[in-house]
Design an enzyme around this catalytic site. Structure first.
Site, mmCIF file in Angstrom:
data_model
loop_
_atom_site.group_PDB
_atom_site.id
_atom_site.type_symbol
_atom_site.label_atom_id
_atom_site.label_comp_id
_atom_site.label_asym_id
_atom_site.label_seq_id
_atom_site.Cartn_x
_atom_site.Cartn_y
_atom_site.Cartn_z
ATOM 1 N N GLN A 155 1.346 16.606 -60.094
ATOM 2 C CA GLN A 155 2.725 16.134 -60.192
ATOM 3 C C GLN A 155 3.576 16.854 -61.242
ATOM 4 O OE1 GLN A 155 3.554 11.765 -59.699
ATOM 5 N NE2 GLN A 155 4.137 11.959 -61.836
ATOM 6 N N GLU A 199 12.397 15.153 -61.989
ATOM 7 C CA GLU A 199 12.528 15.087 -63.457
ATOM 8 C C GLU A 199 13.053 16.380 -64.062
ATOM 9 O OE1 GLU A 199 8.702 13.879 -64.880
ATOM 10 O OE2 GLU A 199 8.961 11.816 -64.180
ATOM 11 N N ASP A 235 0.348 16.099 -65.904
ATOM 12 C CA ASP A 235 0.202 14.753 -65.336
ATOM 13 C C ASP A 235 -0.333 14.944 -63.922
ATOM 14 O OD1 ASP A 235 0.255 12.240 -64.352
ATOM 15 O OD2 ASP A 235 2.402 11.875 -64.650
ATOM 16 N N GLU A 280 -2.843 13.588 -68.208
ATOM 17 C CA GLU A 280 -2.487 12.203 -67.831
ATOM 18 C C GLU A 280 -3.055 11.872 -66.444
ATOM 19 O OE1 GLU A 280 1.759 11.528 -68.280
ATOM 20 O OE2 GLU A 280 1.746 9.994 -66.733
ATOM 21 N N ASP A 306 -1.673 6.407 -67.542
ATOM 22 C CA ASP A 306 -0.324 5.984 -67.125
ATOM 23 C C ASP A 306 -0.520 4.945 -66.021
ATOM 24 O OD1 ASP A 306 2.257 5.650 -66.235
ATOM 25 O OD2 ASP A 306 2.408 7.592 -65.251
ATOM 26 N N LYS A 331 5.779 2.657 -70.670
ATOM 27 C CA LYS A 331 6.997 2.595 -69.846
ATOM 28 C C LYS A 331 7.349 1.119 -69.789
ATOM 29 C CE LYS A 331 5.857 6.405 -66.614
ATOM 30 N NZ LYS A 331 5.097 6.701 -65.365
ATOM 31 N N ARG A 360 11.119 7.352 -66.442
ATOM 32 C CA ARG A 360 10.656 7.289 -65.064
ATOM 33 C C ARG A 360 11.319 8.439 -64.304
ATOM 34 N NH1 ARG A 360 7.412 2.706 -64.073
ATOM 35 N NH2 ARG A 360 6.655 4.203 -62.532
ATOM 36 N N SER A 361 10.814 8.731 -63.132
ATOM 37 C CA SER A 361 11.420 9.837 -62.378
ATOM 38 C C SER A 361 12.838 9.493 -61.913
ATOM 39 C CB SER A 361 10.535 10.226 -61.203
ATOM 40 O OG SER A 361 10.212 9.095 -60.425
ATOM 41 N N LYS A 382 8.079 11.436 -73.594
ATOM 42 C CA LYS A 382 8.060 12.178 -72.332
ATOM 43 C C LYS A 382 9.381 11.890 -71.618
ATOM 44 C CE LYS A 382 5.031 12.737 -68.307
ATOM 45 N NZ LYS A 382 4.459 11.897 -67.232
HETATM 46 P P1 PGA Z 1 7.256 7.856 -61.794
HETATM 47 O O1 PGA Z 1 6.237 8.943 -62.328
HETATM 48 O O2 PGA Z 1 8.303 7.567 -62.799
HETATM 49 O O3 PGA Z 1 7.762 8.498 -60.541
HETATM 50 O O4 PGA Z 1 6.397 6.653 -61.486
HETATM 51 C C1 PGA Z 1 6.197 9.443 -63.570
HETATM 52 C C2 PGA Z 1 4.784 9.576 -64.011
HETATM 53 O O5 PGA Z 1 3.836 9.435 -63.201
HETATM 54 O O6 PGA Z 1 4.558 9.800 -65.187
HETATM 55 ZN ZN ZN Z 2 2.224 9.687 -64.809
#
Ligand code: PGA
Ligand code: ZN
Length: 412
Positions: A155, A199, A235, A280, A306, A331, A360-361, A382
């Site tokens: 990712q 992101e 990640d 991660e 995470d 988060k 978050r994304s 992050k």
């Molecule tokens: P997400 O992913 O905000 O799309 O859930 C970010 C991450 O996995 O760190």
């Molecule tokens: Zn993550």
């Protein structure tokens, strides 16, 4: 002392153009906290749901129907706000009002309190008398759930300027690496469109290995040595690849599968070859024992949960027992309210689990998480590198670095 005198909310849009919820909380008729909730794309199985029945309107309506439960509460009293939220929604994953409402209400209340106290939010959230700036950890190249076909299965490839002495140097270095990587991607592929993932990391047509190789090259072209001025992180977001039927990690874009043992080998090779400071969700969200193997094997890498720990104190307690990680993502909207997230942070701190406060994304242009990162003693933030919603948080970190209570960079 400042009592909440009004609470209201509305539907707005996040960085992905999806609906989200913003909440305004006013204390003493004049001190306003305003917070817009983010939301994820690669969400953990056990995190708070963003919206009840997938409907931001339903979450907002339930908040408005219960507005009087918040009126008269002390805006600084995180426990009272949590209790009010729980009286509306006693479910463990906020399935009745949604994590977005819990996030926005609890942080807006704290912000309103900080305005009444005439101090920055990070100070309202912590009784410490000195703070260290977390290192920005930024996404330079993205794939998986954050980018389209042809991009890597993993990712995020991340950079962190661990040698930086100041926040400005750290941000600048991350920006330089991000720019240099674009130059490299353009020279490798004349058809590279400069497309970016959710992101802000580049989203090129590359396999996992090549993506890491070029990311390392970007650092080296700038004269940096991996592990000194800068380090790379990944990640893996491995739950995206995990197939519960076949019990394998399916790297469908690259065209291979890993058994759990092969996944550990795959990750270990990357950590060694690219001297990763950060790994991660290197295995799927329920693989606590395999995470423990990696944690034992790589004490100098932040083996980070995470989706594994989903900012949930009870799940973190299990991870601590099993020695599954030495670092954890924080988060707030995974936990739901700020109260839940601060409990998680306290448990992490108590057990020397390093915290990384994360965006978050799908993000808002708010910068409250920068304050939350400072208040929780996070080692890293992050929060991306480019894109308005990411830069808002980095710029806030720069502004705050001028504050008397913030002295130097965190020790990673
Ligand atoms: P997400 O992913 O905000 O799309 O859930 C970010 C991450 O996995 O760190
Ligand atoms: Zn993550």
């Amino acid at each position: 002392m400042s009592k909440i005198t009004s609470i209201d909310g509305r539907i707005l849009y996040n960085s992905r153009g999806s609906d989200t919820i913003e909440v305004d909380i006013i204390s003493e008729n004049k001190f306003m906290g305003r917070v817009c909730a983010p939301s994820g794309a690669s969400v953990g199985k056990y995190e708070a749901v963003s919206f009840p029945e997938n409907s931001p309107e339903t979450g907002l309506r339930r908040l408005k129907e219960n507005a009087e439960k918040f009126i008269g509460l002390e805006s600084s009293d995180m426990t009272a706000i949590y209790d009010a939220l729980k009286s509306i929604d006693p479910t463990p994953n906020y399935s009745k009002i949604g994590g977005a409402v819990a996030f926005a209400v609890s942080i807006a209340s704290a912000e309103s309190a900080s305005r009444a106290q005439n101090q920055p939010l990070f100070q309202t959230l912590s009784s410490k008398s000195n703070f260290k700036s977390p290192f920005p950890l930024g996404n330079i190249l993205g794939g998986g759930a954050h980018a389209g076909p042809g991009t890597p299965d993993i990712q995020e490839i991340l950079v962190c300027a661990i040698g930086a002495k100041t926040v400005r140097d750290a941000i600048k270095t991350n920006l330089l690496v991000h720019k240099e990587l674009r130059n490299i991607l353009e020279s490798q592929d004349p058809h590279f469109t400069n497309g970016r993932g959710d992101e802000g990391g580049w989203a090129p047509k590359l396999n996992n290995e090549k993506a890491l190789e070029l990311s390392a090259k970007a650092c080296e072209n700038l004269g940096y040595t991996l592990g000194q001025e800068v380090s790379l992180g990944v990640d893996f977001a491995s739950s995206t690849q995990w197939n519960t039927k076949s019990n394998t990690y399916e790297y469908s874009r690259a065209g291979f599968e890993n058994s759990p043992a092969e996944q550990i080998e795959f990750v270990s090779e990357m950590i060694k070859k690219y001297k990763l400071i950060y790994a991660e969700d290197a295995v799927h969200e329920e693989a606590f024992e395999e995470m423990a193997e990696l944690t034992a094997k790589f004490p100098d890498t932040l083996i980070t949960g995470d989706d594994l720990t989903v900012t949930n104190k009870d799940i973190l307690a299990n991870a601590i027992n099993l020695k599954s990680c030495n670092a954890a993502i924080l988060k707030v909207n995974q936990a739901g309210s700020l109260y839940d997230a601060m409990k998680f942070a306290a448990l992490a701190d108590h057990n020397s689990i390093k915290l990384i406060t994360s965006h978050r994304s799908g993000e808002s242009t708010d910068s409250h998480i920068t304050h939350i990162g400072l208040a929780t003693g996070s080692k890293m933030l992050k929060i991306g590198i480019v894109g308005g919603e990411r830069v808002a948080k980095l710029n806030e970190l720069l502004r705050l670095s001028e504050h008397d209570l913030i002295c130097g960079m965190a020790e990673v």
